[in-house]
Design an enzyme around this catalytic site. Structure first.
Site, PDB file in Angstrom:
ATOM      1  N   ASN A   1       0.935  -0.973  -0.017  1.00  0.00           N
ATOM      2  CA  ASN A   1       0.026   0.064  -0.095  1.00  0.00           C
ATOM      3  C   ASN A   1       0.944   1.423   0.092  1.00  0.00           C
ATOM      4  OD1 ASN A   1      -2.272  -1.737   0.109  1.00  0.00           O
ATOM      5  ND2 ASN A   1      -2.286  -1.833   2.203  1.00  0.00           N
TER       6      ASN A   1
ATOM      7  N   PRO B   1       0.372   4.364  -0.700  1.00  0.00           N
ATOM      8  CA  PRO B   1      -0.194   5.466  -0.028  1.00  0.00           C
ATOM      9  C   PRO B   1       0.044   5.702   1.409  1.00  0.00           C
ATOM     10  CG  PRO B   1      -1.795   4.580  -1.381  1.00  0.00           C
ATOM     11  CD  PRO B   1      -0.797   3.638  -1.499  1.00  0.00           C
ATOM     12  N   ASP B   2       0.031   4.418   2.189  1.00  0.00           N
ATOM     13  CA  ASP B   2       0.407   4.406   3.457  1.00  0.00           C
ATOM     14  C   ASP B   2       1.825   4.434   4.019  1.00  0.00           C
ATOM     15  OD1 ASP B   2      -2.181   3.635   4.187  1.00  0.00           O
ATOM     16  OD2 ASP B   2      -1.890   1.466   4.381  1.00  0.00           O
ATOM     17  N   HIS B   3       2.684   4.334   2.975  1.00  0.00           N
ATOM     18  CA  HIS B   3       4.145   4.217   3.228  1.00  0.00           C
ATOM     19  C   HIS B   3       4.882   5.561   2.707  1.00  0.00           C
ATOM     20  CE1 HIS B   3       2.971   0.437   4.304  1.00  0.00           C
ATOM     21  NE2 HIS B   3       2.920  -0.049   3.408  1.00  0.00           N
TER      22      HIS B   3
END
Length: 407
Positions: free
Chosen positions: A173, A175-177
């Site tokens: 993911n 977007p999370d990282h």
């Protein structure tokens, strides 16, 4: 470890966020000295606590390596905000914090009595970060989503894969990282600087789809200028040839090679002993693009007989961009650059014991930052925060616990 206080020492964050992007954002602040107090409840635990990998393969709320790495240097309290007395504790925490963070869908914190208006009433100069999927207003504002959803909405998944197959996605993911924690941290630092100059706090409305769309810059520009929707191309490149990932000798060993110009092509051909006729035939970029499949087949046959690390060094010395596709063992046990910079750190976790963590991702010369403690157990610092920070007595904490406030 350095004893120098981090550059954010003296800053406190009431951290109501969870899962990936929010936890990573506040981790950046914690590792650089901010007092980040993570608010959790056993009634609805942070999903990362149940996300693998688990220490020794044993599942448990205190055994997730994913949760641990995203929550280093923080203190943790257990608090049932839906209990009236728990809500009072949350408000007292905001009153003594500089920043409040959440990544719920719009309206959740408001229904709990902890939205921006309520936080301002408690502390007028609060910097309030809300990290919903698509922002606080608009036709899709109420939708809930996670990194996978955001990756799809932002076009990353459409671009991932090979031309003649459906979108493959990214298997992580992004977007999370990458985009959302870094954009959120920048926004908070900008708001803190504004508050330092004016004494005024503010509301930060971060829509997680928007920083992620920024990763698609070339594709967006291509459509805006040319009306062209970029196609999936796997590891290929529309201009540079050869450009891809090629198998090497050994079990699941690979090398990435990218030739950007004619000089690099000549160096590659010389290193790999391509016969003179074909080397000359493909010496011009236009001809390489016309024969990209044939070139890829030749290169794949050659690399299959070579050691990946030795070939990488040979090509790099010749000026050809090349890199081994490293796996987790390579990164942790063998990467000399990460070892030199002390990237990997072990912290002793109360349940998992010595546990591997990523060190802070950039080094400041005067205030370097550090991992000050392992990720907190669920509610590990509840009594400490309530007594030392919020002014409750040990007896009051015990009474509130009996009422279910610290569930």
């Amino acid at each position: 470890m350095s004893a120098v206080p981090g550059p954010l020492a003296g800053i406190r964050i009431a951290d109501f966020s969870w899962i990936g992007a929010g936890s990573f954002t506040t981790k950046l602040f914690a590792d650089f000295g901010a007092d980040v107090i993570k608010v959790e409840t056993s009634l609805h635990m942070d999903t990362l606590r149940s996300t693998p990998p688990f220490k020794d393969g044993v599942r448990g709320a205190e055994r997730s390596g994913y949760f641990a790495d995203r929550n280093s240097s923080k203190r943790g309290i257990r608090l049932n905000i839906k209990h009236p007395r728990g809500l009072d504790i949350a408000r007292r925490l905001i009153a003594c914090s500089d920043i409040a963070v959440n990544n719920f869908r719009p309206g959740v914190m408001e229904r709990l009595g902890l939205g921006y208006a309520a936080a301002c009433a408690i502390r007028p100069d609060i910097v309030y970060l809300a990290m919903s999927m698509q922002g606080s207003e608009g036709p899709h504002a109420g939708y809930v989503g996670f990194g996978l959803t955001i990756g799809a909405l932002s076009g990353i998944h459409y671009a991932s894969g090979v031309a003649d197959r459906p979108p493959a996605g990214t298997n992580t993911n992004y977007p999370d990282h990458v985009p959302n924690p870094t954009h959120a941290a920048f926004a908070v630092l900008a708001a803190l600087n504004y508050r330092r100059r004016t004494g005024l706090g503010q509301y930060i409305d971060l829509a997680q789809t928007e920083p992620t769309v920024a990763l698609q810059g070339p594709a967006m520009i291509d459509f805006a200028v040319n009306g062209h929707i970029a196609a999936r191309c796997g590891n290929d490149h529309p201009v540079w040839v050869p450009h891809g990932v090629f198998a090497c000798a050994g079990d699941d060993r690979w090398i990435a090679i990218a030739v950007q110009d004619d000089a690099q092509w000549q160096a590659l051909a010389t290193c790999l002993a391509l016969d003179g006729q074909r080397c000359a035939q493909w010496s011009i970029a236009e001809m390489r693009r016309a024969h990209r499949g044939e070139i890829a087949n030749w290169l794949a046959a050659v690399t299959l007989e070579r050691d990946a690390f030795h070939l990488m060094q040979q090509l790099q010395r010749a000026g050809v961009p090349a890199g081994v596709v490293q796996d987790a063992r390579d990164l942790i046990e063998h990467d000399p650059q990460l070892a030199h910079r002390g990237h990997w750190q072990y912290l002793t976790h109360p349940e998992m014991g010595p546990t591997l963590y990523n060190n802070v991702p950039f080094q400041l010369s005067r205030t370097p930052g550090r991992l000050s403690r392992p990720a907190p157990l669920l509610g590990q610092h509840t009594e400490q925060v309530c007594t030392e920070l919020l002014g409750l007595s040990v007896q009051e904490v015990a009474e509130l616990a009996a009422l279910g406030v610290f569930e």
